[in-house]
Design an enzyme around this catalytic site. Structure first.
Site, short mmCIF file in Angstrom:
data_model
loop_
_atom_site.label_atom_id
_atom_site.label_comp_id
_atom_site.label_asym_id
_atom_site.label_seq_id
_atom_site.Cartn_x
_atom_site.Cartn_y
_atom_site.Cartn_z
N THR A 49 -33.89 10.32 -9.27
CA THR A 49 -33.71 10.96 -7.97
C THR A 49 -32.26 11.36 -7.76
OG1 THR A 49 -35.50 9.55 -7.14
CG2 THR A 49 -34.19 10.70 -5.49
N TYR A 136 -37.14 1.90 -19.39
CA TYR A 136 -38.01 2.84 -18.67
C TYR A 136 -39.00 3.44 -19.65
CZ TYR A 136 -38.94 5.91 -14.61
OH TYR A 136 -39.50 6.54 -13.52
N LYS A 161 -39.99 -0.91 -16.75
CA LYS A 161 -40.44 0.01 -15.71
C LYS A 161 -41.34 1.06 -16.33
CE LYS A 161 -38.68 3.13 -12.13
NZ LYS A 161 -37.48 3.78 -11.55
#
Length: 314
Positions: A49, A136, A161
């Site tokens: 983000t 990730y 994640k």
């Protein structure tokens, strides 16, 4: 605070830029302070983000330093690292020098790799600093059970994640890693990292993944927190209403233009009083009509929350 376990909603801030294109540290500090005041479980700056794909190591250091100062020790601050192995190590060192509490390891540069190579990449970055690191699982960096166990056993890897949405595979990874680490007692956490994670979080909770990243928290923390609390308390009516009126419409709008997972969040932050500037290429800013639609979706979500609050006795 390094290595501390997290709980609650995780705040993924945007990176404001000035009209001339530099990191706007004043606006960033305002954005971080406002978010931390709302009560997240942690801050993940300069990640997806935050337009990690569009910043260099020097800018990452500036972003992390500003975030750490604004958070003022109230919650852990994690920063993104990724790209080529050389770039990822450079980002990791820059984050540590700037005071980050940990790292989120994004995928390596777009190249197909065997599982042993993915483990080697993770090991190389983890050894570049002594910061705790969360891997990730997404795009070309897809771990299987064996490689997930291998990286989970690296000394400073503390979390996994998922951004694939492959619940069958992730459920097996959660079970395999948990069982492998049980004899050592090593603390380890699992996260849902899908875009607008709220819409998939009920499914992730069913396989034991209770933590998730919330881009919504960046511009509407009260909705993000209300949704989290509705899941925790088993308030199915409020969960359903927030999904129906806010999160699902947000996803439909997000999916109309590639990159809106970032652009719409920036628009929302600006809408709520913190100027963010434009996104950097190759992303594009949200169209004015879509910003207005976002405003309508946000109002609908807040109406759900207002109704829920007025229906609580006392």
């Amino acid at each position: 605070m390094a290595g501390a376990s997290m709980n609650g909603v995780l705040f993924f801030p945007v990176t404001p830029f000035t009209p001339s294109g530099e990191v706007d540290t004043e606006r960033l500090a305002q954005h971080i302070a406002k978010g931390v005041d709302a009560g997240p479980g942690g801050v993940f700056c300069a990640c997806g983000t935050g337009e990690f794909h569009a910043i260099d190591a020097g800018e990452l250091g500036t972003i992390v330093r500003t975030t750490v100062d604004a958070a003022d020790g109230r919650v852990p601050v994690y920063a993104g690292a990724g790209g080529s192995v050389a770039q990822a190590k450079s980002f990791a060192r820059a984050a540590q020098e700037a005071g980050a509490d940990g790292l989120l390891l994004l995928p390596p540069y777009l190249v197909e790799m065997p599982q042993a190579g993915l483990v080697a990449y993770t090991r190389a970055v983890s050894e570049a600093t002594d910061l705790p690191l969360i891997v990730y699982n997404r795009n070309n960096a897809r771990y299987d059970e064996t490689s997930a166990i291998a990286v989970a056993q690296l000394p400073n890897v503390v979390g996994f994640k998922d951004g694939t949405g492959d619940l069958d595979q992730v459920a097996r990874i959660v079970r395999a890693v948990t069982d492998a680490l049980e004899p050592s007692g090593k603390p380890f956490q699992f996260f849902n990292g899908l875009p607008t994670a709220e819409v998939s979080q009920q499914a992730y909770r069913a396989i034991g993944v209770t933590l998730y990243s919330s881009a919504t928290f960046a511009f509407a923390p009260e909705l993000a927190l209300a949704f989290y609390q509705s899941l925790e308390s088993g308030n199915e009516r409020l969960t359903a209403a927030l999904l129906r009126e806010f999160f699902h419409p947000l996803v439909r709008l997000r999916d109309t233009v590639p990159g809106y997972a970032v652009s719409l969040i920036k628009a929302g932050v600006a809408m709520e009083g913190v100027e963010t500037g434009s996104v950097r290429p190759p992303l594009v800013d949200a169209a004015p009509a879509d910003v207005e639609r976002l405003r309508e979706i946000l109002a609908a979500g807040r109406a759900v929350l207002a109704e829920a609050l007025t229906s609580v006795p006392g």
